[in-house]
Enzyme design. Structure first.
Site, PDB file in Angstrom:
ATOM      1  N   LYS A  14     -20.507 -23.125  -2.315  1.00 21.98           N
ATOM      2  CA  LYS A  14     -20.639 -24.382  -2.694  1.00 21.98           C
ATOM      3  C   LYS A  14     -20.761 -25.512  -1.721  1.00 21.98           C
ATOM      4  O   LYS A  14     -21.724 -26.516  -1.989  1.00 21.98           O
ATOM      5  CB  LYS A  14     -19.128 -24.784  -3.513  1.00 21.98           C
ATOM      6  CG  LYS A  14     -19.085 -26.136  -4.347  1.00 21.98           C
ATOM      7  CD  LYS A  14     -17.775 -26.292  -5.209  1.00 21.98           C
ATOM      8  CE  LYS A  14     -16.486 -26.371  -4.306  1.00 21.98           C
ATOM      9  NZ  LYS A  14     -16.026 -25.374  -3.912  1.00 21.98           N
ATOM     10  N   THR A  26     -22.260 -24.831   1.002  1.00 17.07           N
ATOM     11  CA  THR A  26     -23.519 -24.513   1.430  1.00 17.07           C
ATOM     12  C   THR A  26     -24.709 -25.146   0.532  1.00 17.07           C
ATOM     13  O   THR A  26     -25.709 -25.491   0.790  1.00 17.07           O
ATOM     14  CB  THR A  26     -23.845 -23.115   1.581  1.00 17.07           C
ATOM     15  OG1 THR A  26     -23.109 -22.489   2.478  1.00 17.07           O
ATOM     16  CG2 THR A  26     -25.256 -22.632   2.032  1.00 17.07           C
ATOM     17  N   ARG A  49     -15.389 -33.065   1.973  1.00 15.05           N
ATOM     18  CA  ARG A  49     -14.392 -33.043   2.868  1.00 15.05           C
ATOM     19  C   ARG A  49     -14.041 -32.704   4.132  1.00 15.05           C
ATOM     20  O   ARG A  49     -15.043 -31.784   4.454  1.00 15.05           O
ATOM     21  CB  ARG A  49     -13.392 -32.044   1.913  1.00 15.05           C
ATOM     22  CG  ARG A  49     -12.912 -32.806   0.213  1.00 15.05           C
ATOM     23  CD  ARG A  49     -12.125 -31.944  -0.337  1.00 15.05           C
ATOM     24  NE  ARG A  49     -13.081 -30.522  -0.386  1.00 15.05           N
ATOM     25  CZ  ARG A  49     -12.347 -29.305  -0.972  1.00 15.05           C
ATOM     26  NH1 ARG A  49     -11.160 -29.330  -0.800  1.00 15.05           N
ATOM     27  NH2 ARG A  49     -12.889 -28.132  -1.147  1.00 15.05           N
ATOM     28  N   LYS A  94     -10.423 -17.849   4.992  1.00 15.54           N
ATOM     29  CA  LYS A  94     -11.713 -18.410   4.529  1.00 15.54           C
ATOM     30  C   LYS A  94     -12.668 -18.565   5.677  1.00 15.54           C
ATOM     31  O   LYS A  94     -13.856 -18.576   5.645  1.00 15.54           O
ATOM     32  CB  LYS A  94     -11.361 -19.674   3.709  1.00 15.54           C
ATOM     33  CG  LYS A  94     -12.623 -20.459   3.102  1.00 15.54           C
ATOM     34  CD  LYS A  94     -12.221 -21.708   2.384  1.00 15.54           C
ATOM     35  CE  LYS A  94     -13.542 -22.261   1.926  1.00 15.54           C
ATOM     36  NZ  LYS A  94     -13.225 -23.597   0.938  1.00 15.54           N
ATOM     37  N   ALA A  96      -7.899 -28.357  -3.562  1.00 13.78           N
ATOM     38  CA  ALA A  96      -7.851 -28.613  -5.099  1.00 13.78           C
ATOM     39  C   ALA A  96      -6.957 -27.830  -5.652  1.00 13.78           C
ATOM     40  O   ALA A  96      -7.023 -28.066  -6.983  1.00 13.78           O
ATOM     41  CB  ALA A  96      -9.514 -28.203  -5.364  1.00 13.78           C
ATOM     42  N   PHE A 148     -12.950 -25.677  -4.913  1.00 12.68           N
ATOM     43  CA  PHE A 148     -12.688 -24.648  -5.821  1.00 12.68           C
ATOM     44  C   PHE A 148     -13.500 -24.714  -6.991  1.00 12.68           C
ATOM     45  O   PHE A 148     -14.456 -25.192  -7.116  1.00 12.68           O
ATOM     46  CB  PHE A 148     -11.243 -24.391  -5.921  1.00 12.68           C
ATOM     47  CG  PHE A 148     -10.509 -24.040  -4.708  1.00 12.68           C
ATOM     48  CD1 PHE A 148     -10.878 -22.864  -3.902  1.00 12.68           C
ATOM     49  CD2 PHE A 148      -9.314 -24.713  -4.438  1.00 12.68           C
ATOM     50  CE1 PHE A 148      -9.958 -22.460  -2.696  1.00 12.68           C
ATOM     51  CE2 PHE A 148      -8.555 -24.289  -3.141  1.00 12.68           C
ATOM     52  CZ  PHE A 148      -9.057 -23.252  -2.371  1.00 12.68           C
ATOM     53  N   PHE A 192     -28.714 -14.283  -3.088  1.00 13.65           N
ATOM     54  CA  PHE A 192     -28.169 -13.099  -1.883  1.00 13.65           C
ATOM     55  C   PHE A 192     -29.525 -12.120  -2.028  1.00 13.65           C
ATOM     56  O   PHE A 192     -30.247 -12.075  -2.973  1.00 13.65           O
ATOM     57  CB  PHE A 192     -27.162 -12.408  -2.270  1.00 13.65           C
ATOM     58  CG  PHE A 192     -26.089 -13.312  -1.822  1.00 13.65           C
ATOM     59  CD1 PHE A 192     -25.302 -12.993  -0.639  1.00 13.65           C
ATOM     60  CD2 PHE A 192     -25.220 -14.262  -2.454  1.00 13.65           C
ATOM     61  CE1 PHE A 192     -24.091 -13.652  -0.387  1.00 13.65           C
ATOM     62  CE2 PHE A 192     -24.363 -15.033  -2.352  1.00 13.65           C
ATOM     63  CZ  PHE A 192     -23.621 -14.853  -1.030  1.00 13.65           C
ATOM     64  N   TRP A 201     -29.254 -21.135   2.173  1.00 19.51           N
ATOM     65  CA  TRP A 201     -28.686 -20.547   3.152  1.00 19.51           C
ATOM     66  C   TRP A 201     -29.678 -20.080   4.146  1.00 19.51           C
ATOM     67  O   TRP A 201     -29.617 -20.035   5.067  1.00 19.51           O
ATOM     68  CB  TRP A 201     -27.555 -19.405   2.510  1.00 19.51           C
ATOM     69  CG  TRP A 201     -27.099 -18.866   3.687  1.00 19.51           C
ATOM     70  CD1 TRP A 201     -26.060 -19.099   4.097  1.00 19.51           C
ATOM     71  CD2 TRP A 201     -27.333 -17.596   4.171  1.00 19.51           C
ATOM     72  NE1 TRP A 201     -25.557 -18.055   5.302  1.00 19.51           N
ATOM     73  CE2 TRP A 201     -26.408 -17.025   5.164  1.00 19.51           C
ATOM     74  CE3 TRP A 201     -28.461 -16.344   3.805  1.00 19.51           C
ATOM     75  CZ2 TRP A 201     -26.473 -15.799   5.670  1.00 19.51           C
ATOM     76  CZ3 TRP A 201     -28.305 -15.133   4.507  1.00 19.51           C
ATOM     77  CH2 TRP A 201     -27.469 -14.962   5.326  1.00 19.51           C
TER      78      TRP A 201
END
Length: 576
Positions: A91, A93, A114, A125, A293, A321, A402, A430
C-alpha cells in the site's frame, strides 16, 4: 539482510529471465536527494515557513495554512487495500509510486503519509517508507527517530501520567479512584512485558501502589489528538478534555482539571508542524503522525493533508491496513472532522495476497493457482463493494505486480472487478518507480472527474450500540455484535455523560473482516465481540476493543531488530 528482486528484461506476468538483487535501503542510500529547501520552493512554500532538520527533511509551519486559506483545494486520492496477509500488498509503495506517476504525466502531486512506529520497524513488519523504486527518503531517518514527533507525543502522554499519580500522592483533591484510572503510560516499542504492571511499590515516598500499564505510543490518545487538531489552540483544548479516570461516584476527571494541558501543548508545539521530505523522484511528501489503524484511527494528520491539498493539484494519502479498518476510519472519522471528501479511492491488492486468502500458504504463492485465486478474490471484491456502495466513492483496483504473477491470474482479477464496474490498473512502481505508475495515475485522474455520492457508513445521531452494529454489519458483514463483561454498563455511562453522538473507532485485528485473525477471505456467519468501550474525549471518538486486540503489541520470535546494524562509518544496514 532482507533482499527483494528487481526484474530487468521481462514483463510482469511472464517468467523472468534475468534479475538482480537490491535491498530497499541500498536503493535509498544510492539515490541522490534534492536539498529540502529546493523541494519546498518547487512546492511554493515560502522560506519563512520552512524549519530545516538537516539538509533533507524539514518541518513546515502550520501558519502557512492561514496564508493559503483562499486557495482552492486540489483533488484528494485515498489509497487503501485488501485485508493484509504475510504475502504483502504494497500500500505505501503504491501510494508513493502513484504520486510519482502523477508527476510523470504532468500533474502537480503531493504525498501525505503516516510516520512509521519503532514497534513494527523492530518487530515483524520492518520499515514503512515504501519499497523498491517507490520510496520516501531519507528512509533511515523516517523509519527511526525522524524529527522527534513520537518522542514528543510519548513525553506529553507520560507527563500527564506523572501528574495524575502525583496528584493522588499529594492528597488527591479531585478524589480520583485509583481503581478507576484509565490513562496509561506509553512507549513507542513492542513490549508485551509492560501491558499489565503494578507500580508505586516500596513505601509511601515512592507513590501510591496501583495496577497500571503501557500502550504503544501510536495508540495513545495524544497521538490521535495531534493528528486531528486544526491548530495549536485546538490542540490545547483537546488535550484538556482527555479523561484520565473517574471518581468513586463515577465522575470523569480530565487533564484540564489536573492543569496538565498547557505543559503538554508546549511539548507538542513543534510536533504539530508537518514534516516535509521527498520521494526518490523528488516528489514532495508530508509525513506526519502515525496512529495504527487496528487500534487507533490509522490516518496521517489533518494539518498535513490540508497543507498538501493547498499546495498540490493532487494529494495522494493512505489509511492503514485494509479498507475495513483504515479507510472506514478515514471516511467516518477523519473526513467528518476535517471536512474532506475523497475524489477517488485506490484499493491495492496483489495476486500473491489473494491466493493466500484462497488458502495457499506462503511457500506456494509463487506458482500459478487459478482456483485458489478465485477463492481469494472475494476478499478484494468485498472491500471494493464497501467503497463503492457503502461510501459512494469511485474506485480503481491497483494490482501490485510481482514477477511470479501470470497473465491468466491478472486477467481473472480484471474480469471479476469489471463485473463490479471497477477498473484494474497494474502497478509496477516497485520495480519502475513513477514510470510504473502512469497507467494507475491516468485512471485516477479520470476517476477524479467522475460524479460521487459520498456518504458516511453511519449517522452520528444513532446510539453507540447502533453505530457498532452498523459498522459490524455493513462493513464487516457480521451477523451482529455481542457485548462481553460490563460493556453494556459502559455504553450506558458514556451515553449518560453526553458522548453518545461521537463517531466510533473500532480496535480490531487487521487480518480478518471478523475479530478472529484466523478467519481469512470473506468469513460468514460470525459475530463481533466487543469486550471494552472507552471514550477518547480529546480526540472526539469512542474506542471499542474487539476480540483479543492489544494496544501494546509484542515482538515476534525473530524480530527485525536482529537484522539491523550500523558500520564504522555510521551506515545502517538491514533496516529493510
Amino acid at each position: 539482510m532482507r533482499y527483494e528482486t528487481l526484474i530487468i528484461e521481462e514483463e510482469f506476468g511472464k517468467k523472468p529471465k534475468k534479475f538482480y538483487y537490491r535491498s530497499d535501503i541500498e536503493i535509498a542510500q544510492e539515490t541522490p536527494m534534492q536539498p529540502i529547501r529546493e523541494v519546498a520552493a518547487e512546492l511554493g512554500i515560502e522560506e519563512k515557513y520552512v524549519e530545516q532538520y538537516g539538509n533533507y527533511k524539514a518541518k513546515v509551519d502550520y501558519n502557512l495554512l492561514a496564508d493559503k486559506a483562499d486557495k482552492p483545494d486540489g483533488k484528494l486520492i485515498l489509497v487503501t487495500a485488501i485485508t493484509p496477509t504475510p504475502a504483502g500488498e504494497g500500500k505505501t509503495t503504491t501510494t508513493v509510486g502513484l504520486a510519482d506517476g502523477l508527476r510523470k504525466i504532468g500533474k502537480k502531486a503531493v504525498a501525505a503519509l503516516r510516520e512509521p512506529s519503532l514497534g513494527p520497524v523492530f518487530g515483524v513488519k520492518g520499515g514503512a517508507a515504501g519499497g523498491g523504486y517507490a520510496q520516501v527518503v531519507p528512509m533511515e531517518d523516517i523509519n527511526l527517530h525522524f524529527t522527534g514527533d513520537f518522542h514528543a507525543i510519548g513525553a506529553a502522554n507520560n507527563l500527564l501520567a506523572a501528574m495524575l499519580d502525583n496528584h493522588i500522592y499529594q492528597g488527591n483533591e479531585l478524589a480520583i479512584d485509583p481503581r478507576r484510572i484509565t490513562w496509561k503510560r506509553a512507549v513507542d516499542m513492542n513490549d508485551r512485558q509492560l501491558r499489565y504492571i503494578v507500580d508505586g511499590l516500596s513505601g509511601r515516598v515512592n507513590g501510591v501502589p496501583r495496577e497500571d500499564g503501557f500502550d504503544i505510543t501510536v495508540a495513545s490518545e495524544v497521538m490521535a489528538i495531534l493528528c486531528l487538531s486544526k491548530d495549536i489552540t485546538d490542540l490545547r483544548e483537546r488535550l484538556s478534555r482527555i479523561i484520565v479516570g473517574y471518581t468513586a461516584d463515577e465522575k470523569p476527571v480530565t487533564a484540564g482539571e489536573l492543569k496538565a494541558a498547557g505543559a503538554m501543548a508546549a511539548l507538542l508545539k513543534d510536533a504539530l508542524k508537518p514534516n516535509l521530505v521527498q520521494t526518490l523522484e523528488h516528489t514532495p511528501a508530508f509525513i506526519h503522525g502515525g496512529p495504527f489503524a487496528n487500534i487507533a484511527h490509522g490516518c496521517n494528520s489533518i494539518t498535513a493533508t490540508r497543507m498538501a491539498l493547498k499546495l498540490g493539484d493532487y494529494t495522494v494519502t493512505e489509511a492503514g491496513f485494509g479498507a475495513d479498518l483504515g479507510a472506514e476510519k478515514f471516511l467516518d472519522i477523519k473526513c467528518r472532522m476535517g471536512g474532506f471528501v475523497p475524489d477517488a479511492v485506490v484499493i491495492v491488492t496483489s495476486i500473491r495476497a489473494l491466493k493466500h486468502h484462497g488458502g495457499v500458504d506462503k511457500s506456494g504463492l509463487q506458482t500459478e493457482n487459478l482456483p485458489a485465486l478465485e477463492r481469494g478474490i472475494p476478499n478484494l471484491l468485498r472491500h471494493v463493494e464497501n467503497i463503492k456502495n457503502v461510501f459512494g466513492l469511485p474506485s480503481v483496483v491497483a494490482v501490485n505486480a510481482f514477477p511470479t504473477d501470470t497473465g491468466a491470474e491478472l486477467a481473472l482479477v480484471e474480469k471479476k472487478c469489471k463485473e463490479l464496474g471497477v477498473n484494474v490498473a497494474l502497478s509496477e512502481v516497485w520495480a519502475k518507480g513513477g514510470e510504473g505508475g502512469t497507467a494507475l495515475a491516468r485512471e485516477v485522474v479520470r476517476l477524479c472527474e467522475e460524479p460521487k455520492n459520498f456518504q458516511y457508513s453511519y449517522s452520528l445521531e444513532t446510539s453507540i450500540m447502533e453505530k457498532l452494529e452498523t459498522i459490524a454489519k455493513r462493513i464487516y458483514r457480521a451477523d451482529g455484535v455481542d457485548l462481553a463483561g460490563n460493556v453494556r454498563k459502559q455504553l450506558s455511562q458514556l451515553e449518560n455523560l453526553g458522548f453518545g453522538g461521537l463517531p466510533v473507532c473500532m480496535a480490531k485485528t487487521q487480518y480478518s473482516f471478523s475479530d478472529d485473525p484466523a478467519l481469512l477471505g470473506t468469513p460468514k456467519n460470525f459475530r463481533i465481540t466487543v469486550r471494552n468501550v472507552k471514550v477518547s474525549a480529546g480526540a472526539g471518538f469512542i474506542v471499542a476493543l474487539t476480540g483479543d486486540v492489544m494496544t501494546m503489541p509484542g515482538l515476534p520470535k525473530v524480530p527485525s531488530a536482529e537484522k539491523i546494524d550500523v558500520d564504522a562509518a555510521g551506515k545502517i544496514s538491514g533496516l529493510f
